[in-house]
Scaffold this motif. Structure first.
Motif, PDB file in Angstrom:
ATOM      1  N   CYS A   1     -10.659   5.080   5.052  1.00  0.00           N
ATOM      2  CA  CYS A   1     -10.607   3.671   4.671  1.00  0.00           C
ATOM      3  C   CYS A   1      -9.408   3.457   3.758  1.00  0.00           C
ATOM      4  O   CYS A   1      -9.234   4.170   2.778  1.00  0.00           O
ATOM      5  CB  CYS A   1     -11.905   3.302   3.950  1.00  0.00           C
ATOM      6  N   ARG A   2      -8.572   2.469   4.084  1.00  0.00           N
ATOM      7  CA  ARG A   2      -7.367   2.173   3.284  1.00  0.00           C
ATOM      8  C   ARG A   2      -7.656   1.247   2.110  1.00  0.00           C
ATOM      9  O   ARG A   2      -6.761   0.918   1.344  1.00  0.00           O
ATOM     10  CB  ARG A   2      -6.309   1.500   4.162  1.00  0.00           C
ATOM     11  N   GLY A   3      -8.872   0.743   2.033  1.00  0.00           N
ATOM     12  CA  GLY A   3      -9.237  -0.094   0.883  1.00  0.00           C
ATOM     13  C   GLY A   3      -8.719  -1.515   0.957  1.00  0.00           C
ATOM     14  O   GLY A   3      -8.697  -2.221  -0.044  1.00  0.00           O
ATOM     15  N   CYS A   4      -8.324  -1.976   2.145  1.00  0.00           N
ATOM     16  CA  CYS A   4      -7.698  -3.300   2.251  1.00  0.00           C
ATOM     17  C   CYS A   4      -8.684  -4.442   2.033  1.00  0.00           C
ATOM     18  O   CYS A   4      -8.305  -5.526   1.607  1.00  0.00           O
ATOM     19  CB  CYS A   4      -7.014  -3.443   3.601  1.00  0.00           C
ATOM     20  N   GLY A   5      -9.952  -4.217   2.343  1.00  0.00           N
ATOM     21  CA  GLY A   5     -10.966  -5.251   2.090  1.00  0.00           C
ATOM     22  C   GLY A   5     -11.087  -6.323   3.160  1.00  0.00           C
ATOM     23  O   GLY A   5     -11.818  -7.295   2.988  1.00  0.00           O
TER      24      GLY A   5
ATOM     25  N   GLY B   1      -3.530   2.488  -1.417  1.00  0.00           N
ATOM     26  CA  GLY B   1      -4.727   1.990  -2.126  1.00  0.00           C
ATOM     27  C   GLY B   1      -5.266   2.971  -3.154  1.00  0.00           C
ATOM     28  O   GLY B   1      -6.469   3.022  -3.384  1.00  0.00           O
TER      29      GLY B   1
ATOM     30  N   LYS C   1       0.830  -1.223   0.000  1.00  0.00           N
ATOM     31  CA  LYS C   1       0.000   0.000   0.000  1.00  0.00           C
ATOM     32  C   LYS C   1       0.860   1.267   0.000  1.00  0.00           C
ATOM     33  O   LYS C   1       0.573   2.227   0.729  1.00  0.00           O
ATOM     34  CB  LYS C   1      -0.943   0.029   1.210  1.00  0.00           C
TER      35      LYS C   1
ATOM     36  N   LEU D   1     -11.771   9.014  -3.572  1.00  0.00           N
ATOM     37  CA  LEU D   1     -11.394   8.573  -4.918  1.00  0.00           C
ATOM     38  C   LEU D   1     -11.867   9.586  -5.960  1.00  0.00           C
ATOM     39  O   LEU D   1     -11.144   9.912  -6.900  1.00  0.00           O
ATOM     40  CB  LEU D   1     -11.990   7.188  -5.220  1.00  0.00           C
TER      41      LEU D   1
ATOM     42  N   ASN E   1     -14.719  -1.732   0.453  1.00  0.00           N
ATOM     43  CA  ASN E   1     -13.371  -1.172   0.245  1.00  0.00           C
ATOM     44  C   ASN E   1     -13.312  -0.108  -0.849  1.00  0.00           C
ATOM     45  O   ASN E   1     -12.340   0.635  -0.922  1.00  0.00           O
ATOM     46  CB  ASN E   1     -12.345  -2.283  -0.015  1.00  0.00           C
ATOM     47  N   THR E   2     -14.330  -0.018  -1.672  1.00  0.00           N
ATOM     48  CA  THR E   2     -14.386   1.098  -2.629  1.00  0.00           C
ATOM     49  C   THR E   2     -15.424   2.123  -2.171  1.00  0.00           C
ATOM     50  O   THR E   2     -15.164   3.328  -2.190  1.00  0.00           O
ATOM     51  CB  THR E   2     -14.743   0.601  -4.047  1.00  0.00           C
TER      52      THR E   2
ATOM     53  N   ARG F   1     -14.507   4.686   0.401  1.00  0.00           N
ATOM     54  CA  ARG F   1     -13.481   5.668  -0.001  1.00  0.00           C
ATOM     55  C   ARG F   1     -13.941   6.528  -1.171  1.00  0.00           C
ATOM     56  O   ARG F   1     -13.170   7.302  -1.728  1.00  0.00           O
ATOM     57  CB  ARG F   1     -12.206   4.932  -0.449  1.00  0.00           C
TER      58      ARG F   1
END
Ligand code: SF4
Ligand code: SF4
Length: 342
Positions: free
Chosen positions: A256-260, A192, A188, A280, A272-273, A276
């Motif tokens: 949110c880091r988008g890690c899922g 992300g 990361k 984005l 995760n999307t 954010r």
């Protein structure tokens, strides 16, 4: 390109490495071309995972005929020895190789150790004795667990999220790894997709001699940007520092880091999307996220069941339902203000 030593493995690689999670999203021919271009461009460390759908297969197809030119790392999410062996054999087959240089436990919620009844660590040792793997690694998003693993002396490498948005505790983790002679692999590095200035990101990362970042690469243009930054090797310039400061200000606090790791969601929200989305849209504008398909995805937020699954599994302790709600409100504002992009 600068070089970096991966702790006690004794492996020295070119500093900029290839994170092969995003190649899942492109077709086989395009991925093969991209991976070969990366190797030709000087990247000689590739990191993938059993859990990245066909990423291993793409690496196998692209690079296996040049196996002695690069270091290969992959991961197993298995929670028991039986699954470990199945994953390892599958990975070796897909990667078309007889050995994996660094085999990692993929973000476990405990750190495997000898005698813990899972048989996982013993399986690693046995795989090493058989020559199927060379070194034992672990990946994680949880700082306390990562620290414990490093301090245990059981692991040759740690893979952990690290970027110029990292806090002092995370930076101290790289120092702990240096002290314990554990290789530090940074995932990361672009947080992300929230960091969009590769020059600043590369220059910041270059300050940490014992850190090897695996840059998630999906497009030739991203690869070219990275190789260009590495070639310039400018060091941290005032313009980079200004950019980093701005990003830290904008992205401070909880995001949110988008890690899922909070997924799957029973309401089928692509957390995760979706969590954010405003970031984005602001930082990497794309009309694609305003499409009818994405509007449908975002509308699922209204059906959150407040089951608590995401909160329980988020390694950053985020109030995910709250974040999603706010994200949906902002998204609706975006939609109202940007009708031309639809
Ligand atoms: S709390 Fe809502 S968003 Fe989180 S997992 Fe449950 S349904 Fe999904
Ligand atoms: S909510 Fe937490 S676990 Fe889920 S994607 Fe974002 S950072 Fe990761």
């Amino acid at each position: 390109m600068k070089r970096a030593l991966l702790g006690r493995t004794g492996i020295t690689v070119n500093k900029e490495a290839f994170g092969a999670l995003p190649v899942q999203r492109v077709g086989m021919a395009e991925a093969v071309k991209l991976l070969q271009k990366a190797l030709d461009g000087g990247i000689n460390f590739f990191d993938t995972a059993r859990g990245y759908s066909d990423s291993e297969e793409k690496i196998g197809n692209a690079l296996s005929h040049r196996r002695d030119e690069f270091i290969l790392a992959t991961k197993t999410p298995s929670k028991n020895a039986e699954g470990f062996w199945k994953d390892l054999e599958t990975s070796l087959g897909k990667l078309k190789t007889d050995h994996i240089d660094i085999y990692q436990f993929h973000n476990p919620d405990f750190f495997p150790r000898p005698g813990d009844d899972t048989g996982l660590y013993e399986a690693m040792v046995q795989a090493k004795a058989q020559g199927k793997i060379r070194f034992i690694g672990i990946t994680n998003h949880r700082l306390p667990l990562a620290k414990e693993a490093v301090e245990s002396g059981l692991y040759d490498t740690l893979q952990f999220p690290f970027s110029y948005l990292s806090n002092e505790d995370e930076i101290n983790l790289t120092r702990l790894c240096a002290e314990k002679n554990v290789g530090f692999i940074a995932m990361k590095a672009l947080s992300g997709g929230l960091i969009t200035d590769i020059d600043a990101a590369q220059a910041w990362m270059a300050q940490y001699a014992n850190v090897v970042p695996i840059w998630g690469i999906q497009r030739a243009s991203e690869l070219e940007g990275l190789l260009g930054a590495a070639e310039k090797n400018s060091g941290l310039l005032p313009e980079h520092e200004r950019r980093i400061e701005t990003d830290r200000r904008e992205l401070s606090g909880t995001f949110c880091r988008g890690c899922g790791y909070c997924m799957p969601c029973p309401a089928e929200i692509e957390i995760n999307t979706c969590a954010r989305m405003p970031l984005l849209l602001r930082r990497a504008p794309s009309a694609r996220f305003l499409s009818p398909e994405w509007q449908k995805e975002m509308a699922k937020i209204e059906h959150c069941r407040h089951c608590g699954h995401c909160v329980k599994h988020c390694p950053y302790g985020l109030d995910t339902p709250g974040l999603l709600k706010k994200s949906y409100q902002d998204y609706q504002t975006f939609l109202r203000e940007a009708p031309a992009a639809m």
